[in-house]
Scaffold this motif. Structure first.
Motif, PDB file in Angstrom:
ATOM      1  N   ILE A  80       0.866  -1.179   0.000  1.00 43.74           N
ATOM      2  CA  ILE A  80       0.000   0.000   0.000  1.00 43.74           C
ATOM      3  C   ILE A  80       0.903   1.229   0.000  1.00 43.74           C
ATOM      4  O   ILE A  80       1.717   1.404   0.915  1.00 43.74           O
ATOM      5  CB  ILE A  80      -0.923   0.028   1.238  1.00 43.74           C
ATOM      6  N   LEU A  81       0.780   2.073  -1.012  1.00 41.64           N
ATOM      7  CA  LEU A  81       1.567   3.302  -1.101  1.00 41.64           C
ATOM      8  C   LEU A  81       0.690   4.499  -0.743  1.00 41.64           C
ATOM      9  O   LEU A  81      -0.434   4.618  -1.223  1.00 41.64           O
ATOM     10  CB  LEU A  81       2.128   3.480  -2.512  1.00 41.64           C
ATOM     11  N   ALA A  82       1.227   5.378   0.086  1.00 43.83           N
ATOM     12  CA  ALA A  82       0.523   6.592   0.490  1.00 43.83           C
ATOM     13  C   ALA A  82       1.523   7.747   0.487  1.00 43.83           C
ATOM     14  O   ALA A  82       2.724   7.533   0.659  1.00 43.83           O
ATOM     15  CB  ALA A  82      -0.101   6.420   1.877  1.00 43.83           C
ATOM     16  N   PRO A  83       1.057   8.988   0.305  1.00 42.43           N
ATOM     17  CA  PRO A  83       1.984  10.104   0.101  1.00 42.43           C
ATOM     18  C   PRO A  83       2.684  10.631   1.344  1.00 42.43           C
ATOM     19  O   PRO A  83       3.731  11.255   1.236  1.00 42.43           O
ATOM     20  CB  PRO A  83       1.092  11.191  -0.513  1.00 42.43           C
ATOM     21  N   THR A  84       2.118  10.410   2.539  1.00 45.07           N
ATOM     22  CA  THR A  84       2.708  11.015   3.733  1.00 45.07           C
ATOM     23  C   THR A  84       2.884   9.998   4.847  1.00 45.07           C
ATOM     24  O   THR A  84       2.232   8.955   4.894  1.00 45.07           O
ATOM     25  CB  THR A  84       1.835  12.168   4.271  1.00 45.07           C
ATOM     26  N   ARG A  85       3.782  10.343   5.773  1.00 47.58           N
ATOM     27  CA  ARG A  85       4.038   9.479   6.929  1.00 47.58           C
ATOM     28  C   ARG A  85       2.771   9.303   7.755  1.00 47.58           C
ATOM     29  O   ARG A  85       2.471   8.195   8.221  1.00 47.58           O
ATOM     30  CB  ARG A  85       5.126  10.098   7.812  1.00 47.58           C
ATOM     31  N   GLU A  86       2.050  10.414   7.965  1.00 44.82           N
ATOM     32  CA  GLU A  86       0.854  10.347   8.795  1.00 44.82           C
ATOM     33  C   GLU A  86      -0.188   9.403   8.206  1.00 44.82           C
ATOM     34  O   GLU A  86      -0.835   8.635   8.928  1.00 44.82           O
ATOM     35  CB  GLU A  86       0.256  11.750   8.980  1.00 44.82           C
ATOM     36  N   GLN A  90      -1.674   5.957   9.764  1.00 49.48           N
ATOM     37  CA  GLN A  90      -3.118   5.822   9.986  1.00 49.48           C
ATOM     38  C   GLN A  90      -3.661   4.557   9.326  1.00 49.48           C
ATOM     39  O   GLN A  90      -4.469   3.833   9.903  1.00 49.48           O
ATOM     40  CB  GLN A  90      -3.851   7.055   9.445  1.00 49.48           C
ATOM     41  N   ILE A  91      -3.193   4.266   8.107  1.00 50.20           N
ATOM     42  CA  ILE A  91      -3.627   3.051   7.408  1.00 50.20           C
ATOM     43  C   ILE A  91      -3.193   1.809   8.182  1.00 50.20           C
ATOM     44  O   ILE A  91      -3.985   0.886   8.416  1.00 50.20           O
ATOM     45  CB  ILE A  91      -3.049   3.014   5.983  1.00 50.20           C
ATOM     46  N   ALA A  92      -1.935   1.802   8.597  1.00 51.43           N
ATOM     47  CA  ALA A  92      -1.416   0.644   9.336  1.00 51.43           C
ATOM     48  C   ALA A  92      -2.157   0.442  10.653  1.00 51.43           C
ATOM     49  O   ALA A  92      -2.446  -0.697  11.055  1.00 51.43           O
ATOM     50  CB  ALA A  92       0.077   0.817   9.590  1.00 51.43           C
ATOM     51  N   GLU A  93      -2.488   1.536  11.318  1.00 53.12           N
ATOM     52  CA  GLU A  93      -3.225   1.436  12.578  1.00 53.12           C
ATOM     53  C   GLU A  93      -4.619   0.861  12.350  1.00 53.12           C
ATOM     54  O   GLU A  93      -5.090   0.001  13.103  1.00 53.12           O
ATOM     55  CB  GLU A  93      -3.325   2.829  13.225  1.00 53.12           C
ATOM     56  N   ALA A 305       1.527  17.724   5.467  1.00 51.51           N
ATOM     57  CA  ALA A 305       1.608  17.130   6.790  1.00 51.51           C
ATOM     58  C   ALA A 305       0.255  16.660   7.297  1.00 51.51           C
ATOM     59  O   ALA A 305       0.162  15.731   8.092  1.00 51.51           O
ATOM     60  CB  ALA A 305       2.203  18.133   7.773  1.00 51.51           C
ATOM     61  N   ALA A 306      -0.827  17.282   6.834  1.00 49.59           N
ATOM     62  CA  ALA A 306      -2.149  16.971   7.367  1.00 49.59           C
ATOM     63  C   ALA A 306      -2.790  15.762   6.714  1.00 49.59           C
ATOM     64  O   ALA A 306      -3.784  15.253   7.208  1.00 49.59           O
ATOM     65  CB  ALA A 306      -3.070  18.183   7.219  1.00 49.59           C
ATOM     66  N   ARG A 307      -2.244  15.287   5.593  1.00 51.23           N
ATOM     67  CA  ARG A 307      -2.803  14.083   4.981  1.00 51.23           C
ATOM     68  C   ARG A 307      -2.670  12.918   5.947  1.00 51.23           C
ATOM     69  O   ARG A 307      -1.618  12.665   6.500  1.00 51.23           O
ATOM     70  CB  ARG A 307      -2.092  13.753   3.669  1.00 51.23           C
ATOM     71  N   GLY A 308      -3.745  12.194   6.145  1.00 49.68           N
ATOM     72  CA  GLY A 308      -3.714  11.056   7.039  1.00 49.68           C
ATOM     73  C   GLY A 308      -4.223  11.369   8.436  1.00 49.68           C
ATOM     74  O   GLY A 308      -4.284  10.489   9.276  1.00 49.68           O
ATOM     75  N   ILE A 309      -4.590  12.634   8.707  1.00 49.56           N
ATOM     76  CA  ILE A 309      -5.183  12.952  10.001  1.00 49.56           C
ATOM     77  C   ILE A 309      -6.628  12.449   9.983  1.00 49.56           C
ATOM     78  O   ILE A 309      -7.487  13.018   9.318  1.00 49.56           O
ATOM     79  CB  ILE A 309      -5.141  14.471  10.291  1.00 49.56           C
ATOM     80  N   ASP A 310      -6.869  11.358  10.675  1.00 52.92           N
ATOM     81  CA  ASP A 310      -8.202  10.767  10.735  1.00 52.92           C
ATOM     82  C   ASP A 310      -8.667  10.820  12.181  1.00 52.92           C
ATOM     83  O   ASP A 310      -8.529   9.861  12.932  1.00 52.92           O
ATOM     84  CB  ASP A 310      -8.161   9.327  10.214  1.00 52.92           C
TER      85      ASP A 310
END
Length: 416
Positions: A80-86, A90-93, A305-310
């Motif tokens: 699974i590829l995503a653009p940001t660390r966050e 979030q996906i892994a969690e 930086a805000a990508r992945g804030i769920d």
């Protein structure tokens, strides 16, 4: 029997969903999961906060549970590829919360963390690898990971990866993956380049769309304040003081601007933190954790930086600076009204940003209601930047075409 069971998922997964209190699939999940379970490539379009992670994660895990055997050292069965660390975290969690009682392992690789530790984790092999493209390529070049066993590829927030120039990284990674494979591409918006991406990497994909691209979440109440630039700090403090204690995400355009704004809020007694590209991964993780727990109530962030804030509890999104890319506005306000809740998105628009606002409204095919001030009249000149102000370009010299120093983002798009 839960509604998830009607979708045909493995009993271990439906049991994990029940333990997590998830019984009712969202529209994107109801449409995408059966197609993905059947082995189709999927192109999924849905607003942020509608459950895209489980829309691709559940069928992915179902397929892996049906494949016996542990992953070999240095390999992964799904990527699974995503653009940001966050977003990677979030996906892994989200997926890790559902793997209890199964043999599935989820690993992450992102920049800003110990590459030696990541090499050690990959050395044991993993079922699902969630990664940012740049760090993954670093590990490939070191011989720390073999992607030849990957039979499932997911590109999440694909439009953002294109905007960040990750198309070149994808071209480096894709040839190393195993075949045949299933590919799923998910996004909240559908720029032209993503159509090209889907044709290049997806085979006869099933398109799943639960809302028009560029449409904001239905439960987000939007408004805009028209004001001069010097009035922005006071207006922001007025908004924050109106509902003290509510989780508020404030967007700034630049890293320097985000940090300066955060420090000014803290100096005035507001409980604020910031996340942006100049922060270490540890600092960003701590800020997001504090925001999620409510010990920080105002988080100032840049787009990347805000990508992945769920965080379902975000009540307000404030666009302190309007984004230069209209699609990013949709992603920004999608940080509120998540998981079926309501939220409010407030934009501060100066005369210099009028052009950006009109591009956003054109994308959404709707005018944002005016909360204060007066909407400027008149057209915006084509080919201009914010509010009709010409974008800076390099000077033309002998043998040097004009625009040679155009922003890197523009050059990346042209090259892609």
């Amino acid at each position: 029997m839960t509604d998830f069971e009607f979708l045909g998922l493995a009993p271990k997964l439906t049991a994990a969903l029940t333990r997590a209190g998830l019984t009712q699939p969202t529209p994107i999940q109801s449409k995408a999961i059966p197609l993905a379970l059947a082995g189709h490539d999927v192109l999924g379009l849905a607003q942020t906060g509608t459950g895209k992670t489980l829309a691709f994660g559940l069928p992915l895990m179902d397929h892996l549970l049906a494949r016996p055997g542990k992953p070999a050292p240095k390999t992964a069965k799904a990527l699974i590829l995503a653009p940001t660390r966050e977003l990677v975290n979030q996906i892994a969690e989200s997926l890790g919360a559902l793997t209890g009682g199964t043999r599935l392992r989820v690993a992450t690789v992102v920049g800003g963390q110990s590459i030696n530790r990541q090499i050690g984790v990959l050395g044991r092999g993993t079922d699902i690898l969630v990664a940012t493209p740049g760090r993954l390529i670093d590990l490939m070049e070191r011989g720390a990971v073999d992607l030849g066993s990957v039979r499932h590829l997911v590109l999440d927030e694909a439009d953002q990866m294109l905007d960040l120039g990750f198309i070149h990284a994808l071209r480096r990674i894709a040839p190393e993956l195993g075949t045949p494979r299933q590919t799923m591409l998910f996004s909240a918006t559908m720029p032209r380049q993503m159509e090209e991406l889907s044709r290049a990497y997806l085979t006869n994909p099933c398109r799943v769309q639960v809302s028009p691209p560029g449409k904001a979440a239905d439960k987000v109440a939007q408004s805009v304040h028209f004001l001069d630039k010097p009035g922005k700090p006071a207006k922001l403090r007025e908004i924050l003081s109106r509902d003290a204690g509510a989780l508020t995400l404030v967007f700034a355009r630049t890293k320097h601007g985000a940090e300066k704004l955060m420090k000014s809020l803290v100096a005035d007694g507001y409980n604020a933190a910031s996340i942006h590209g100049n922060k270490s991964q540890g600092q960003r993780d701590r800020a997001i954790r504090a925001f999620r727990e409510g010990t920080i109530t105002t988080l100032v962030a840049t787009d990347v930086a805000a990508r992945g804030i769920d965080i379902p509890g975000v009540a307000y999104v404030v666009n302190y600076d309007l984004p230069e890319v209209p699609d990013n506005y949709v992603h920004r306000i999608g940080r509120t009204a998540r998981a079926g809740r309501e939220g409010e998105a407030i934009a501060l628009c100066t005369p210099e940003e009028t052009g950006l606002l009109r591009q956003i409204e054109k994308l959404m095919k709707a005018a944002i209601p005016v909360a204060s001030g007066t909407r400027p009249e008149g057209p915006v000149e084509q080919g201009r930047g914010t509010g009709g102000r010409p974008r800076k370009r390099g000077r033309a010299g002998p043998g040097k075409p004009r625009g040679d120093k155009a922003p890197a983002r523009r050059r990346r798009r042209k090259a892609a």
